[in-house]
Scaffold this motif. Structure first.
Motif, PDB file in Angstrom:
ATOM      1  N   ALA A 151       0.804  -1.226   0.000  1.00  0.00           N
ATOM      2  CA  ALA A 151       0.000   0.000   0.000  1.00  0.00           C
ATOM      3  C   ALA A 151       0.835   1.273   0.000  1.00  0.00           C
ATOM      4  N   PRO A 152       1.861   1.384   0.822  1.00  0.00           N
ATOM      5  CA  PRO A 152       2.639   2.626   0.786  1.00  0.00           C
ATOM      6  C   PRO A 152       3.282   2.873  -0.584  1.00  0.00           C
ATOM      7  N   ILE A 153       3.750   1.804  -1.191  1.00  0.00           N
ATOM      8  CA  ILE A 153       4.351   1.948  -2.534  1.00  0.00           C
ATOM      9  C   ILE A 153       3.287   2.363  -3.534  1.00  0.00           C
ATOM     10  N   MET A 154       2.086   1.753  -3.467  1.00  0.00           N
ATOM     11  CA  MET A 154       0.993   2.103  -4.381  1.00  0.00           C
ATOM     12  C   MET A 154       0.573   3.560  -4.196  1.00  0.00           C
ATOM     13  N   ILE A 155       0.490   4.000  -2.944  1.00  0.00           N
ATOM     14  CA  ILE A 155       0.094   5.390  -2.683  1.00  0.00           C
ATOM     15  C   ILE A 155       1.131   6.341  -3.278  1.00  0.00           C
ATOM     16  N   LEU A 162      -0.360  11.049 -10.471  1.00  0.00           N
ATOM     17  CA  LEU A 162      -1.353  12.122 -10.376  1.00  0.00           C
ATOM     18  C   LEU A 162      -0.675  13.484 -10.407  1.00  0.00           C
ATOM     19  N   GLY A 163       0.410  13.621  -9.665  1.00  0.00           N
ATOM     20  CA  GLY A 163       1.148  14.882  -9.655  1.00  0.00           C
ATOM     21  C   GLY A 163       1.710  15.234 -11.016  1.00  0.00           C
ATOM     22  N   ILE A 164       2.255  14.254 -11.702  1.00  0.00           N
ATOM     23  CA  ILE A 164       2.796  14.492 -13.048  1.00  0.00           C
ATOM     24  C   ILE A 164       1.686  14.922 -13.988  1.00  0.00           C
ATOM     25  N   MET A 165       0.526  14.255 -13.903  1.00  0.00           N
ATOM     26  CA  MET A 165      -0.583  14.613 -14.790  1.00  0.00           C
ATOM     27  C   MET A 165      -1.099  16.013 -14.504  1.00  0.00           C
ATOM     28  N   LEU A 166      -1.139  16.408 -13.244  1.00  0.00           N
ATOM     29  CA  LEU A 166      -1.636  17.740 -12.901  1.00  0.00           C
ATOM     30  C   LEU A 166      -0.629  18.822 -13.295  1.00  0.00           C
TER      31      LEU A 166
END
Length: 170
Positions: A151-155, A162-166
């Motif tokens: 989970a931490p890796i997935m997050i 998401l940051g790159i896309m934004l």
């Protein structure tokens, strides 16, 4: 009128005087004389002309036929511009849907992570004498162990994407 209509029909069909003369079995000068109004075709020739242009004889002899739009390239470019705008809007909508999906996925993973952390490991207090509880406890333990490792890796990965896309707005 006849001379203008013949010239317009020939040009709209993309034929030269030479090409039309071959189709009608006359010499090029005859076509030129018709278009200059120096002579006129006979009735049989008018029927042949109407067959070549797929236009009724009455139209050929009648009022002036309108020329096709000269700016075919302009019309095509305008249509392409509209199509490009539609594609651009579809890409923006797809991008927005992807961003929303990634945000929801990120929030769900974080909530599940918090829920599992709060619950602790309830399977440790179960009675494993019952085989069904033993299987459920083993599965729960496996899921919890894998989730807390992954989970931490997935997050981090989802947040990075998401940051790159934004940041990369076009």
């Amino acid at each position: 009128m006849l001379k203008d209509n013949l010239k317009i029909l020939r040009k709209n069909s993309g034929l030269s005087q030479e090409e039309l003369s071959i189709k009608l079995n006359v010499c090029r000068q005859t076509i030129s004389k018709w278009e200059q109004g120096l002579s006129v075709p006979d009735a049989e020739m008018l029927i042949s002309i109407s067959e070549v242009f797929k236009t009724p004889v009455s139209d050929i002899l009648g009022e002036n036929i309108l020329e096709k739009e000269k700016n075919d390239v302009k019309v095509i470019s305008e249509k392409l511009e509209v199509i490009n705008e539609q594609l651009s809007m579809m890409q923006k909508q797809k991008r927005k849907r992807t961003i929303k999906f990634l945000i929801v996925l990120d929030v769900c993973i974080i909530l599940l992570f918090i829920a599992l952390a709060i619950l602790g490991s309830p399977y440790q207090s179960w009675d494993y004498g019952n085989p069904e509880w033993g299987v459920i406890g083993t599965l729960w333990h496996s899921f919890e162990w894998i989730f807390f490792k992954v989970a931490p890796i997935m997050i981090i990965l989802i947040t990075l994407v998401l940051g790159i896309m934004l940041i990369r707005k076009k």
